[in-house]
Design a protein around this motif. Sequence first.
Motif, short mmCIF file in Angstrom:
data_model
loop_
_atom_site.label_atom_id
_atom_site.label_comp_id
_atom_site.label_asym_id
_atom_site.label_seq_id
_atom_site.Cartn_x
_atom_site.Cartn_y
_atom_site.Cartn_z
N GLU A 34 0.82 -1.20 0.00
CA GLU A 34 0.00 0.00 0.00
C GLU A 34 0.85 1.25 0.00
O GLU A 34 0.52 2.26 -0.65
N GLU A 35 1.97 1.24 0.74
CA GLU A 35 2.87 2.39 0.73
C GLU A 35 3.47 2.60 -0.65
O GLU A 35 3.61 3.74 -1.11
N SER A 47 0.75 4.18 -2.93
CA SER A 47 0.52 5.58 -2.61
C SER A 47 1.67 6.46 -3.10
O SER A 47 1.45 7.54 -3.66
N ARG A 85 1.91 11.75 2.21
CA ARG A 85 1.33 10.88 3.23
C ARG A 85 2.42 10.19 4.04
O ARG A 85 2.29 10.02 5.25
N GLU A 107 -0.88 3.23 5.76
CA GLU A 107 -1.55 2.91 4.49
C GLU A 107 -2.36 1.62 4.57
O GLU A 107 -3.18 1.34 3.69
N ARG A 159 -6.54 2.27 4.91
CA ARG A 159 -7.42 2.64 3.80
C ARG A 159 -7.72 1.45 2.91
O ARG A 159 -7.03 0.43 2.94
N LYS A 214 -7.77 -0.55 -0.60
CA LYS A 214 -6.81 -0.62 -1.70
C LYS A 214 -7.39 0.06 -2.93
O LYS A 214 -8.60 0.15 -3.11
N ASP A 221 -10.96 6.22 2.87
CA ASP A 221 -9.69 6.91 3.07
C ASP A 221 -10.02 8.26 3.72
O ASP A 221 -11.19 8.60 3.93
N ALA A 238 -5.24 9.44 -0.84
CA ALA A 238 -4.20 8.87 -1.71
C ALA A 238 -4.67 8.80 -3.15
O ALA A 238 -5.86 8.70 -3.44
#
Length: 510
Positions: A210-211, A214, A320, A327, A330, A332, A378, A396
């Motif tokens: 996820e990081e 983003s 972020r 992350e 939130r 995906k 999110d 994001a």
Amino acid sequence: MRGILVSSTVTACAAALTLPFLASSPASPATSPERPGARGSVPAALRPVSVPGSTQSLPLVTLGTADRARVGGPAKEQGLPQQEVEPFSLVGIVWDDATAELRGRAQVRTRAVGSGAWSGWQDVQTHDDDRPDLGSPEARGGRLRGSTAPLWVGASDAIQVRVRPDALADRTPEGRSLPAGLRLELVDPGVDPAPARGARAAAPPDLTEEELASSTANLPLAPLGATEIPALDKPASEADIAAAGTGGRRTDDPAETTDTTDTTGTGGLSDIPDLGELTIPRVTDLVEEAADSAEGADPQDDSVAAGGRYVGPRPRIVTRAGWGADESLREKGFSYTKRVRAAFVHHTASGNRYTCAQSSSVIRGIYRYHVVSSGWRDLGYNFLLDKCGSIYEGRAGGVAKAVLGAHTLGFNSNSMGIAVLGSFGTTNPPAATVKALASLTAWKLGLFGANPLGTTTLVSAGGNLFKKGTSVKLKVISGHRDGYATECPGDRLYGRLGAARTAAARLQGR
């Protein structure tokens, strides 16, 4: 070709506070769990040891005789008597039905960690109109709850709550004033990210799935793992049009409300089966590609031609990663609207009792409250500003792109939401904040060919001011109250929007 300078990578998250529960209560607080599957398929050895922050959720109860006598409330008043809890810094109240209203007055008083001093009673804004459109995919997921605005109270370890219904509310056709399932949400935003080390771009093993998604959404404005997107002068900022994805689209088309959603789970990285197989392009190559794309665009396309002349200088934006977003909380994937025709300005109504050093903590608290407590996909706002004029990435999906937010009920499509941390009904916004608002809108609206001094037409998705399907003419920079009957963004901030429009147009070179 233009150069880019960036700060360094994000380090592992700090551990969450695990102080013991100090006293029994009418209902024991439950720590809200993360949704199943929120973590990406990253080997356990590469994941952070722990995730910062937590949420305590306590059901409100009908106050007993002694409690009513102490606070002077009516028999149907709900709340909580004084009780000790695990440390928290932000508070809000949620309920079961997202369409129901809390018609009454909600107040809290808190005990500060360390000093043991109790605050006076503080009002919690009961109407939170910064939320997803009720007919949107985000709302149809069935997770949305009704909610008050969040209130920042600072580090606290005890609380007392009272929620008083309006005196005549039970006589109205709508029925009861206090909705079912009232719960108090106490949010610990966790510890700020550790200072970045060095000035290199992060390697994939340092980031969760996820990081990575983003951060990738902000290429080529900044490398993977960057904690900020650097400021650029006006000529260099014009190449950001390519990153916005506006090439080939005219800004004078009729307003569109059809949203496109990336449901791959990786925010556009569906072709990456394993982080170990990821090949990262050099940022300089990506910048050259973006510049070439802008230079080679059709000169008859108004969105590019106007944007090329009138894109304001890009301001510095904290990503972020920079403010420490978890992350995994939130959903995906990212949701996009067609373009950005307007900017709606908000205040968070979370109070002004924060320092600039606490801004990231306040944002993490609001993020957790929006997602874990209120059931949003999110953070609702596209950008946030603090009292010192710093600009923060919100929802994001990429700061240059038309990310679909959840900020102005009825007008989330083809717009962006900018929230100023604080309450501005009777407090003037700082000059640095108004300047940041002008800088941000000059750049972002310029990417989509929008004139800060102009007007635009949006189609309402339904609200308390305009019926669904109504075409509404709005200022390109509007206050929340222009699209919804609300006090937001507060009289004092609303009164400064004219100055922000003028300054933004000047920065665009108009």
